[in-house]
Design a protein around this motif. Structure first.
Motif, short mmCIF file in Angstrom:
data_model
loop_
_atom_site.label_atom_id
_atom_site.label_comp_id
_atom_site.label_asym_id
_atom_site.label_seq_id
_atom_site.Cartn_x
_atom_site.Cartn_y
_atom_site.Cartn_z
N UNK A 99 -77.94 4.99 -55.70
CA UNK A 99 -79.11 4.11 -55.88
C UNK A 99 -78.70 2.68 -56.19
N UNK A 100 -77.59 2.25 -55.56
CA UNK A 100 -77.15 0.88 -55.72
C UNK A 100 -76.30 0.62 -56.94
N UNK A 101 -76.03 1.66 -57.73
CA UNK A 101 -75.20 1.47 -58.94
C UNK A 101 -73.84 0.91 -58.55
N UNK A 102 -73.34 -0.08 -59.27
CA UNK A 102 -72.06 -0.69 -58.90
C UNK A 102 -70.90 0.29 -59.09
N UNK A 103 -69.88 0.10 -58.27
CA UNK A 103 -68.67 0.92 -58.36
C UNK A 103 -67.70 0.24 -59.32
N UNK A 104 -67.05 1.03 -60.18
CA UNK A 104 -66.12 0.46 -61.16
C UNK A 104 -64.77 1.15 -61.06
N UNK A 105 -63.74 0.46 -61.54
CA UNK A 105 -62.40 1.03 -61.51
C UNK A 105 -61.54 0.29 -62.54
N UNK A 106 -60.24 0.60 -62.53
CA UNK A 106 -59.30 -0.12 -63.39
C UNK A 106 -59.18 -1.57 -62.96
N UNK A 107 -59.23 -1.78 -61.63
CA UNK A 107 -59.06 -3.12 -61.05
C UNK A 107 -60.00 -3.27 -59.86
N UNK A 108 -60.13 -4.48 -59.38
CA UNK A 108 -61.03 -4.76 -58.26
C UNK A 108 -60.32 -4.54 -56.92
N UNK A 109 -59.70 -3.36 -56.77
CA UNK A 109 -59.02 -3.00 -55.54
C UNK A 109 -59.75 -1.83 -54.89
N UNK A 110 -60.13 -1.98 -53.63
CA UNK A 110 -60.90 -0.94 -52.93
C UNK A 110 -59.97 0.05 -52.25
N UNK A 111 -60.48 1.27 -52.02
CA UNK A 111 -59.80 2.24 -51.18
C UNK A 111 -59.90 1.74 -49.74
N UNK A 112 -58.82 1.77 -48.99
CA UNK A 112 -58.87 1.35 -47.59
C UNK A 112 -59.70 2.34 -46.78
N UNK A 113 -60.34 1.83 -45.73
CA UNK A 113 -61.06 2.71 -44.81
C UNK A 113 -62.52 2.90 -45.18
N UNK A 114 -63.14 3.89 -44.53
CA UNK A 114 -64.58 4.12 -44.64
C UNK A 114 -64.89 5.36 -45.47
N UNK A 115 -66.16 5.47 -45.87
CA UNK A 115 -66.65 6.61 -46.62
C UNK A 115 -67.97 7.06 -46.01
N UNK A 116 -68.21 8.38 -45.97
CA UNK A 116 -69.48 8.92 -45.48
C UNK A 116 -70.53 8.85 -46.59
N UNK A 117 -71.65 8.22 -46.32
CA UNK A 117 -72.75 8.11 -47.28
C UNK A 117 -74.04 8.58 -46.61
N UNK A 118 -75.13 8.72 -47.35
CA UNK A 118 -76.42 9.07 -46.73
C UNK A 118 -76.86 8.05 -45.69
N UNK A 119 -76.31 6.84 -45.76
CA UNK A 119 -76.66 5.80 -44.78
C UNK A 119 -75.64 5.73 -43.65
#
Length: 351
Positions: free
Chosen positions: A110-130
């Protein structure tokens, strides 16, 4: 050796054949456990210990859409059906408690922000409801936010016990939030949660301390995967990380340490089980690709104390009986690992 009882924290296991945590994506809307899940776990109750799929300790942290949660009264009540079904068949069950960190995505939450240890994304794509979208760039957690997440793990553990679980396994593996702090490729922090091994392990140790305070160390296990590159993970020195963690973990007096010995994708290769056994004085569980014969030999040689079986137990609800009888095993159907419904979930035949 596989059928020799084993003391694990507050439990005595009748055998050393464990059900590894396996995401199956069968929960109902709202991350609710259901009757089908109760059937699935109770079918496998002859395992020495069942460890559930990763279970969300907080809303807004979904990485799979249909994984279960343990943060609401309704979820606690629904999980009680699962634990009652397993206990009715004489089984023992731990809940794996989990925060996805950067593996979550706003489109699933529902739009909630993603958080982690650092601002580094996982490479590639992810399957979502959209549909398939690029992985989100996470926001680095501030030091002031971390205690709230630590408290969510502790509350998740309390909720698991309220739902009838025999204990919890803290998920520190496979590129989810705790692992995102532990390994130095995703963790690029320069504060007390980054840099040195001590700093990168700080978040894990804070979570374990809080969970142990909530439910007692004899009901807490931990899963680690120092080599696994799933979710874009890598560490510059996985053997040093393994040795450091295993030595420090002795002080927590955990029910067990559950170690994934390999990398799904073969990117990083090393023997992490040997240093783990040398450093860690408690119950050590091995996982990833063990055959029954290899598990038997490893336990007999003192290399580990039990083995968690994944896809073999997924496809063979009566795995202990089959191993004891040296019977043929059903073949896992990978096409139904994450699909909804009973097919490939509760319809595998027993002997």
């Amino acid at each position: 050796m596989l059928f020799t009882p084993l003391k694990v924290g507050a439990l005595t296991l009748p055998n050393r054949i464990l059900l590894a945590p396996l995401t199956r994506a069968r929960a109902d809307a709202g991350h609710m456990p259901n009757d089908l899940m109760a059937e699935y776990y109770s079918q496998r109750a002859t395992g020495g210990l069942l460890i559930t799929e990763c279970t969300m300790v907080a809303p807004g942290t979904s990485a799979f859409v249909n994984e279960p949660g343990i943060y609401s009264d309704a979820q606690i009540a629904a999980w009680k059906k699962v634990t009652d079904a397993v206990h009715a068949k004489g089984g023992r069950i731990y809940m794996q408690i989990w925060h996805a960190g950067r593996a979550a995505h706003p489109d699933m939450n529902d739009g909630a922000p993603t958080v982690s240890s650092s601002a580094t994304a996982i490479e590639g794509d992810i399957d979502t409801p959209k549909g398939k979208v690029p992985n989100a760039v996470p926001r680095a957690l501030t030091a002031e936010e971390i205690p709230t997440i630590v408290a969510a793990y502790a509350q998740g553990a309390r909720n698991a016990i309220a739902a009838g679980f025999d204990g919890v396994e803290v998920h520190g593996a496979n590129g989810y939030l705790i692992d995102q702090f532990l390994r130095d490729t995703p963790n690029q922090r320069t504060d007390v949660y980054g840099g040195s091994l001590e700093n990168r392990a700080r978040f894990l140790f804070e979570v374990l301390t809080a969970v142990i305070a909530a439910i007692g160390s004899e009901r807490v296990g931990l899963r680690l995967s120092p080599l696994n590159s799933h979710n874009g993970m890598k560490d510059s020195d996985p053997l040093a990380l393994t040795s450091f963690l295993c030595e420090k973990l002795n002080a927590f007096k955990l029910a067990y340490l559950h170690l994934m010995r390999a990398d799904f994708f073969g990117v990083q290769k090393a023997d992490v089980m040997t240093p783990a056994r040398e450093k860690y004085k408690g119950v050590l569980i091995g996982n990833m690709g063990y055959t029954a014969d290899e598990a038997e030999a490893a336990i007999a040689a003192g290399k580990l104390d039990a083995v968690a079986f994944g896809t073999a137990f997924l496809a063979n609800p009566d795995l202990p009986a089959r191993i004891q009888a040296k019977a043929a095993l059903n073949t896992p159907d990978a096409a139904t690992f994450y699909t909804p419904g009973a097919k490939g979930y509760t319809d595998y035949p027993t002997l």
